[in-house]
Design a protein around this motif. Structure first.
Motif, mmCIF file in Angstrom:
data_model
loop_
_atom_site.group_PDB
_atom_site.id
_atom_site.type_symbol
_atom_site.label_atom_id
_atom_site.label_comp_id
_atom_site.label_asym_id
_atom_site.label_seq_id
_atom_site.Cartn_x
_atom_site.Cartn_y
_atom_site.Cartn_z
ATOM 1 N N UNK A 21 31.855 41.773 53.428
ATOM 2 C CA UNK A 21 33.085 41.847 52.620
ATOM 3 C C UNK A 21 34.395 42.290 52.988
ATOM 4 N N UNK A 22 35.593 42.329 52.148
ATOM 5 C CA UNK A 22 36.761 42.230 52.791
ATOM 6 C C UNK A 22 36.685 43.822 52.853
ATOM 7 N N UNK A 23 37.822 43.417 53.615
ATOM 8 C CA UNK A 23 38.461 45.343 54.492
ATOM 9 C C UNK A 23 39.644 45.451 53.142
ATOM 10 N N UNK A 24 40.194 45.077 52.103
ATOM 11 C CA UNK A 24 40.679 45.040 51.222
ATOM 12 C C UNK A 24 40.898 44.424 50.042
ATOM 13 N N UNK A 25 42.074 44.601 49.008
ATOM 14 C CA UNK A 25 41.852 43.788 47.901
ATOM 15 C C UNK A 25 43.494 43.520 47.668
ATOM 16 N N UNK A 26 43.742 41.894 47.581
ATOM 17 C CA UNK A 26 44.881 41.328 47.388
ATOM 18 C C UNK A 26 45.331 40.834 45.972
ATOM 19 N N UNK A 27 46.209 40.205 45.726
ATOM 20 C CA UNK A 27 46.863 39.544 45.029
ATOM 21 C C UNK A 27 47.818 38.577 45.382
ATOM 22 N N UNK A 28 47.847 37.255 45.249
ATOM 23 C CA UNK A 28 48.469 36.945 45.204
ATOM 24 C C UNK A 28 49.255 35.931 44.078
ATOM 25 N N UNK A 29 50.522 36.524 43.611
ATOM 26 C CA UNK A 29 51.340 35.660 41.920
ATOM 27 C C UNK A 29 52.026 34.577 42.181
ATOM 28 N N UNK A 30 51.450 33.649 42.695
ATOM 29 C CA UNK A 30 53.041 32.374 42.064
ATOM 30 C C UNK A 30 52.337 31.381 41.113
ATOM 31 N N UNK A 31 53.961 30.476 40.775
ATOM 32 C CA UNK A 31 53.659 30.078 39.285
ATOM 33 C C UNK A 31 53.171 28.366 39.042
ATOM 34 N N UNK A 32 52.246 28.258 40.335
ATOM 35 C CA UNK A 32 51.693 27.887 40.505
ATOM 36 C C UNK A 32 49.365 27.253 40.994
ATOM 37 N N UNK A 33 49.731 29.076 40.721
ATOM 38 C CA UNK A 33 48.144 29.038 40.984
ATOM 39 C C UNK A 33 48.073 29.393 42.685
ATOM 40 N N UNK A 34 46.807 30.293 42.909
ATOM 41 C CA UNK A 34 47.110 31.295 44.255
ATOM 42 C C UNK A 34 46.584 29.832 44.934
ATOM 43 N N UNK A 35 45.901 28.943 45.153
ATOM 44 C CA UNK A 35 45.619 27.988 46.292
ATOM 45 C C UNK A 35 46.319 26.904 46.275
ATOM 46 N N UNK A 36 48.067 26.746 45.978
ATOM 47 C CA UNK A 36 48.646 26.786 45.480
ATOM 48 C C UNK A 36 49.812 26.808 46.900
ATOM 49 N N UNK A 37 51.085 25.424 47.342
ATOM 50 C CA UNK A 37 51.739 25.605 48.465
ATOM 51 C C UNK A 37 53.107 26.312 47.905
ATOM 52 N N UNK A 38 53.105 25.903 47.030
ATOM 53 C CA UNK A 38 54.661 26.809 46.237
ATOM 54 C C UNK A 38 54.649 28.330 46.314
ATOM 55 N N UNK A 39 55.557 28.650 47.066
ATOM 56 C CA UNK A 39 55.852 30.467 47.210
ATOM 57 C C UNK A 39 55.634 31.518 46.266
#
Length: 232
Positions: free
Chosen positions: A79-97
């Motif tokens: 299990x991970x030791x953190x919770x995170x959220x990446x809010x990107x207009x093109x999706x969390x797997x995109x290169x778009x910042x």
């Protein structure tokens, strides 16, 4: 968010990172996860007020599995030791910042921008910076930007603030070594971050402070995204 509860649970996971313990505390995880996702939904709503490009996102578009992929890692903790959220207009797997929220005991932070860019896009970003250096400097050398994030290479991921996770030791191949602002060409990513206390995300007031940080970082991200989007 109930940050104290979330941080407390993550500390327990770090101390008991095994499946039997986790299964015994699955109900607590579900409650913590639900609370975190409600906070992410609030963040999306507030960010959309000054960046409409992310207004279409749902929470599931921004969050990650809590279960680690251990296939290629010497650390077999499940299990991970953190919770995170990446809010990107093109999706969390995109290169778009995009905008990143990270909850981890002793290492909570807000981050914005792009990282792990492939060489061809990095080269294009460097050319864009050289071709528009006055615009770039006006953004990243502004008083507010420096106050929140500092200078490139001045801070690492574990420091209070930082601008750029990795940097070349000299100018990249094909670029002049004696360029006056070579520190911006040596960057291998264009993200910036600000560490916050473990108590930062408690309640709802953190949303106002989050907006202040992200609004300052957004022009830098937009500059880089104008290049990245030509490749996606």
């Amino acid at each position: 968010m109930q940050a104290k509860r979330i941080i407390g649970f993550l500390k327990d996971v770090a101390a008991n990172n095994n499946r039997p313990w986790f299964q015994e505390h699955k109900g607590e995880y579900d409650a913590v996860r639900k609370d975190f996702e409600e906070g992410v939904a609030q963040a999306i709503g507030r960010i959309a007020e000054f960046d409409g490009s992310i207004a279409h996102l749902a929470v599931k578009d921004c969050t990650y599995r809590f279960y680690r992929d251990t296939r290629f890692s010497p650390d077999k903790s499940p299990y991970k030791r953190h919770l995170g959220a990446y809010i990107s207009a093109h999706g969390k797997k995109s290169l778009h910042g995009g905008y990143y929220i990270h909850l981890e005991p002793g290492h909570c932070l807000l981050a914005i921008g792009s990282y792990w860019l492939p060489t061809n896009i990095l080269t294009a970003c460097r050319n864009e910076i050289m071709g528009n250096i006055d615009t770039w400097r006006a953004i990243v050398e502004s008083r507010k930007f420096r106050a929140f994030f500092g200078k490139p290479g001045a801070g690492g991921w574990d420091d209070d603030k930082g601008f750029g996770l990795e940097h070349l030791k000299s100018a990249p191949s094909g670029f002049p070594r004696d360029y006056e602002f070579v520190e911006y060409l040596r960057m291998k990513d264009y993200c910036c971050w600000k560490q916050v206390p473990d108590t930062f995300f408690e309640g709802d007031r953190w949303l106002d402070e989050m907006v202040k940080v992200f609004e300052v970082g957004k022009p830098m991200m937009d500059f880089v995204n104008s290049v990245i989007d030509d490749y996606e």
